[in-house]
Design a protein around this motif. Sequence first.
Motif, PDB file in Angstrom:
ATOM      1  N   GLN A  94       0.835  -1.209   0.000  1.00 17.45           N
ATOM      2  CA  GLN A  94       0.000   0.000   0.000  1.00 17.45           C
ATOM      3  C   GLN A  94       0.869   1.258   0.000  1.00 17.45           C
ATOM      4  OE1 GLN A  94      -3.370   0.253  -0.416  1.00 17.45           O
ATOM      5  NE2 GLN A  94      -2.898   2.406  -0.610  1.00 17.45           N
ATOM      6  N   GLU A  95       1.947   1.263   0.771  1.00 20.02           N
ATOM      7  CA  GLU A  95       2.868   2.407   0.786  1.00 20.02           C
ATOM      8  C   GLU A  95       3.509   2.605  -0.583  1.00 20.02           C
ATOM      9  OE1 GLU A  95       5.571   1.507   3.964  1.00 20.02           O
ATOM     10  OE2 GLU A  95       4.045   1.832   5.510  1.00 20.02           O
ATOM     11  N   HIS A  96       3.869   1.510  -1.214  1.00 19.57           N
ATOM     12  CA  HIS A  96       4.467   1.585  -2.550  1.00 19.57           C
ATOM     13  C   HIS A  96       3.449   2.127  -3.553  1.00 19.57           C
ATOM     14  CE1 HIS A  96       7.029   0.739  -5.902  1.00 19.57           C
ATOM     15  NE2 HIS A  96       6.257  -0.225  -6.374  1.00 19.57           N
ATOM     16  N   LEU A  97       2.221   1.651  -3.461  1.00 18.57           N
ATOM     17  CA  LEU A  97       1.167   2.132  -4.346  1.00 18.57           C
ATOM     18  C   LEU A  97       0.924   3.632  -4.144  1.00 18.57           C
ATOM     19  CD1 LEU A  97      -1.003   1.545  -6.460  1.00 18.57           C
ATOM     20  CD2 LEU A  97      -2.523   0.875  -4.586  1.00 18.57           C
ATOM     21  N   ALA A  98       0.939   4.097  -2.914  1.00 14.42           N
ATOM     22  CA  ALA A  98       0.753   5.527  -2.636  1.00 14.42           C
ATOM     23  C   ALA A  98       1.883   6.350  -3.267  1.00 14.42           C
ATOM     24  CB  ALA A  98       0.693   5.773  -1.127  1.00 14.42           C
ATOM     25  N   THR A  99       3.091   5.838  -3.205  1.00  9.30           N
ATOM     26  CA  THR A  99       4.229   6.519  -3.830  1.00  9.30           C
ATOM     27  C   THR A  99       4.035   6.600  -5.342  1.00  9.30           C
ATOM     28  OG1 THR A  99       5.727   5.779  -2.075  1.00  9.30           O
ATOM     29  CG2 THR A  99       6.742   6.441  -4.162  1.00  9.30           C
ATOM     30  N   ILE A 100       3.587   5.512  -5.935  1.00 12.67           N
ATOM     31  CA  ILE A 100       3.345   5.488  -7.385  1.00 12.67           C
ATOM     32  C   ILE A 100       2.234   6.468  -7.750  1.00 12.67           C
ATOM     33  CG2 ILE A 100       2.428   4.059  -9.268  1.00 12.67           C
ATOM     34  CD1 ILE A 100       3.966   1.702  -7.947  1.00 12.67           C
TER      35      ILE A 100
END
Length: 139
Positions: free
Chosen positions: A88-94
């Motif tokens: 989820q953190e990675h998706l938010a960064t993307i």
Amino acid sequence: METFNIGQLATAAQTPAATIRYYEKIGLLPAPARTGSNYRRYDGDALARLSFVCRARDLGFSIDQVRNLLDLSDQREHDCCTVDQLTQEHLATIEQKIADLSALKHHLSQLLVSCHGGTVADCRIIDALTPRKVPPVGN
């Protein structure tokens, strides 16, 4: 059990041998067994781990995130909420990068619309890129 030399492993994982050596150097892949001639020999587990790393990198996970995912994947009985959170953190960064790129696209499109040809001296794009004179700071 089938084993691979580094070239065969690179071909099987569709990644350069230099990348494999780098992943070994930084600890994403364990040091392989060596032959009597000191050549690397990899097994199916190494191929599976390398494939995991390559897929995670293809999805944009950082080296540190991949390291965390590998650690978590070794804990098969552990709850996967940590994996979900990391993803989820990675998706938010993307999503933030996409928003930033969309804003950049809009700005560049506006610059293109503002330019009506002519000479470089009258170019709105060059004008927008040229720094403005900053008034001197008073004492």
